[in-house]
Motif scaffolding. Structure first.
Motif, PDB file in Angstrom:
ATOM      1  N   ARG A 195       0.822  -1.215   0.000  1.00  0.00           N
ATOM      2  CA  ARG A 195       0.000   0.000   0.000  1.00  0.00           C
ATOM      3  C   ARG A 195       0.851   1.257   0.000  1.00  0.00           C
ATOM      4  N   ASP A 196       2.061   1.155   0.574  1.00  0.00           N
ATOM      5  CA  ASP A 196       2.962   2.302   0.640  1.00  0.00           C
ATOM      6  C   ASP A 196       3.760   2.505  -0.635  1.00  0.00           C
ATOM      7  N   GLY A 197       3.534   1.649  -1.645  1.00  0.00           N
ATOM      8  CA  GLY A 197       4.264   1.768  -2.902  1.00  0.00           C
ATOM      9  C   GLY A 197       5.641   1.140  -2.883  1.00  0.00           C
ATOM     10  N   GLN A 198       6.025   0.556  -1.747  1.00  0.00           N
ATOM     11  CA  GLN A 198       7.340  -0.054  -1.619  1.00  0.00           C
ATOM     12  C   GLN A 198       7.279  -1.545  -1.975  1.00  0.00           C
ATOM     13  N   GLN A 199       8.321  -2.015  -2.683  1.00  0.00           N
ATOM     14  CA  GLN A 199       8.430  -3.446  -2.995  1.00  0.00           C
ATOM     15  C   GLN A 199       9.190  -4.114  -1.859  1.00  0.00           C
ATOM     16  N   ASP A 200       8.497  -4.974  -1.108  1.00  0.00           N
ATOM     17  CA  ASP A 200       9.060  -5.531   0.122  1.00  0.00           C
ATOM     18  C   ASP A 200       8.696  -7.008   0.223  1.00  0.00           C
ATOM     19  N   ALA A 201       9.579  -7.869  -0.278  1.00  0.00           N
ATOM     20  CA  ALA A 201       9.316  -9.303  -0.237  1.00  0.00           C
ATOM     21  C   ALA A 201       9.375  -9.854   1.185  1.00  0.00           C
ATOM     22  N   ALA A 202      10.152  -9.224   2.061  1.00  0.00           N
ATOM     23  CA  ALA A 202      10.211  -9.680   3.448  1.00  0.00           C
ATOM     24  C   ALA A 202       8.859  -9.529   4.126  1.00  0.00           C
ATOM     25  N   ARG A 203       8.135  -8.496   3.788  1.00  0.00           N
ATOM     26  CA  ARG A 203       6.798  -8.280   4.343  1.00  0.00           C
ATOM     27  C   ARG A 203       5.850  -9.375   3.862  1.00  0.00           C
ATOM     28  N   VAL A 204       5.966  -9.770   2.598  1.00  0.00           N
ATOM     29  CA  VAL A 204       5.139 -10.856   2.077  1.00  0.00           C
ATOM     30  C   VAL A 204       5.493 -12.175   2.751  1.00  0.00           C
ATOM     31  N   ALA A 205       6.770 -12.399   3.024  1.00  0.00           N
ATOM     32  CA  ALA A 205       7.177 -13.615   3.731  1.00  0.00           C
ATOM     33  C   ALA A 205       6.523 -13.699   5.111  1.00  0.00           C
ATOM     34  N   LYS A 206       6.351 -12.558   5.763  1.00  0.00           N
ATOM     35  CA  LYS A 206       5.663 -12.544   7.062  1.00  0.00           C
ATOM     36  C   LYS A 206       4.205 -12.959   6.904  1.00  0.00           C
ATOM     37  N   VAL A 207       3.564 -12.512   5.823  1.00  0.00           N
ATOM     38  CA  VAL A 207       2.189 -12.922   5.566  1.00  0.00           C
ATOM     39  C   VAL A 207       2.119 -14.430   5.390  1.00  0.00           C
ATOM     40  N   ILE A 208       3.025 -14.995   4.613  1.00  0.00           N
ATOM     41  CA  ILE A 208       3.022 -16.443   4.375  1.00  0.00           C
ATOM     42  C   ILE A 208       3.220 -17.200   5.676  1.00  0.00           C
ATOM     43  N   ASP A 209       4.085 -16.700   6.546  1.00  0.00           N
ATOM     44  CA  ASP A 209       4.265 -17.331   7.859  1.00  0.00           C
ATOM     45  C   ASP A 209       2.973 -17.300   8.667  1.00  0.00           C
ATOM     46  N   GLU A 210       2.238 -16.193   8.581  1.00  0.00           N
ATOM     47  CA  GLU A 210       0.982 -16.066   9.322  1.00  0.00           C
ATOM     48  C   GLU A 210      -0.079 -17.062   8.858  1.00  0.00           C
ATOM     49  N   LEU A 211      -0.057 -17.408   7.578  1.00  0.00           N
ATOM     50  CA  LEU A 211      -1.149 -18.193   7.001  1.00  0.00           C
ATOM     51  C   LEU A 211      -1.267 -19.589   7.607  1.00  0.00           C
ATOM     52  N   GLY A 212      -0.161 -20.190   7.976  1.00  0.00           N
ATOM     53  CA  GLY A 212      -0.205 -21.537   8.528  1.00  0.00           C
ATOM     54  C   GLY A 212      -0.586 -22.582   7.495  1.00  0.00           C
ATOM     55  N   CYS A 213      -0.226 -22.354   6.223  1.00  0.00           N
ATOM     56  CA  CYS A 213      -0.565 -23.272   5.141  1.00  0.00           C
ATOM     57  C   CYS A 213       0.682 -23.970   4.618  1.00  0.00           C
TER      58      CYS A 213
END
Length: 259
Positions: free
Chosen positions: A36-54
């Motif tokens: 949303r901030d316009g920044q490309q941040d793969a580390a932030r996406v990795a945190k989402v994947i960790d949260e998913l528990g899939c």
């Protein structure tokens, strides 16, 4: 067991009781890891994947490119950060790199196929078709991202349904992705629901104020779908323009639960 209005069991409570023979799967449009901030941040996406528990994550808009000597190899990075195996399903292959679908999995991979769903001169589209071993059961997972125009989506769903027409009925099949269809009575949705049964719909786009249920999971047989939800958290509202969706799916191996 608590129930949602859709009749599906609550994801969190059910996930804690089911064993490893239950497929925990998610669909997530990464938007090239631009938040949303316009920044490309793969580390932030990795945190989402960790949260998913899939244990299986179907991805769309994955960017793997070299630009001016700078590498943005998102799929490899996410695999390394999450400890999962990466399968690429690129729909655009250019000299500076690749772009398209992807799959992350902790389950063994049995087979990988790719299908071209491109329509005329529109942006290339496709499907990544992967069989994974879930507690001894071969589950077919198809990850796709449909086009922006109605004619594209009709063409692409027709291709997908033809692809699955002769698939063995006994084999569990999961189709997931960003379908770019927001009209409940649109033909692509009706055709998919006709083959698989009605997919649950939860708003997933845009991530910060969801209005449209663009991200879907279909399962055959339909009764194998045990739970479905949109994953909402502080980081998912920032990491991409889509929220991830996730599902619990039985694989036909009864009698295995934790505890």
């Amino acid at each position: 067991m608590p129930k949602l209005p859709s009749g599906l069991a609550n994801w969190n409570s059910l996930a804690q009781t089911l064993g490893d023979d239950c497929l925990r799967i998610s669909s997530y449009n990464l938007h090239r890891c631009i938040g949303r901030d316009g920044q490309q941040d793969a580390a932030r996406v990795a945190k989402v994947i960790d949260e998913l528990g899939c244990n299986v994550i179907g991805l769309q808009e994955v960017d793997n490119r070299f630009d001016g000597g700078h590498a943005s190899l998102q799929l490899d990075y996410l695999a390394e950060r999450t400890g999962m195996e990466a399968i690429a399903g690129h729909t655009m292959v250019r000299h500076e790199g690749n772009y398209g679908n992807g799959l992350l999995t902790r389950h063994p991979v049995l087979n990988v196929r790719q299908h071209d769903f491109s329509y005329r001169t529109r942006e290339p589209r496709g499907a990544l078709d992967v069989e994974v071993d879930v507690a001894g059961v071969a589950v077919r997972v198809i990850v796709t991202h449909l086009g922006l125009r109605p004619a594209e989506r009709r063409f692409q769903v027709n291709r997908l349904l033809k692809l699955l027409h002769d698939a063995p009925m006994a084999q569990p099949v999961v189709v997931l992705g960003d379908i770019n269809e927001w009209l409940p009575l649109g033909r692509p949705l009706r055709w998919m629901n006709g083959m698989f049964g009605r997919a649950p719909a939860e708003r997933s786009f845009p991530a910060w104020a969801p209005l449209f249920a663009l991200d879907r999971v279909w399962v055959r047989p339909r009764h194998n779908l045990l739970a479905f939800t949109t994953h909402r958290s502080a980081v998912t509202r920032q990491a991409s323009d889509h929220l991830p969706v996730k599902a619990l799916i039985a694989t036909g191996m009864p009698g295995r639960t934790k505890g």
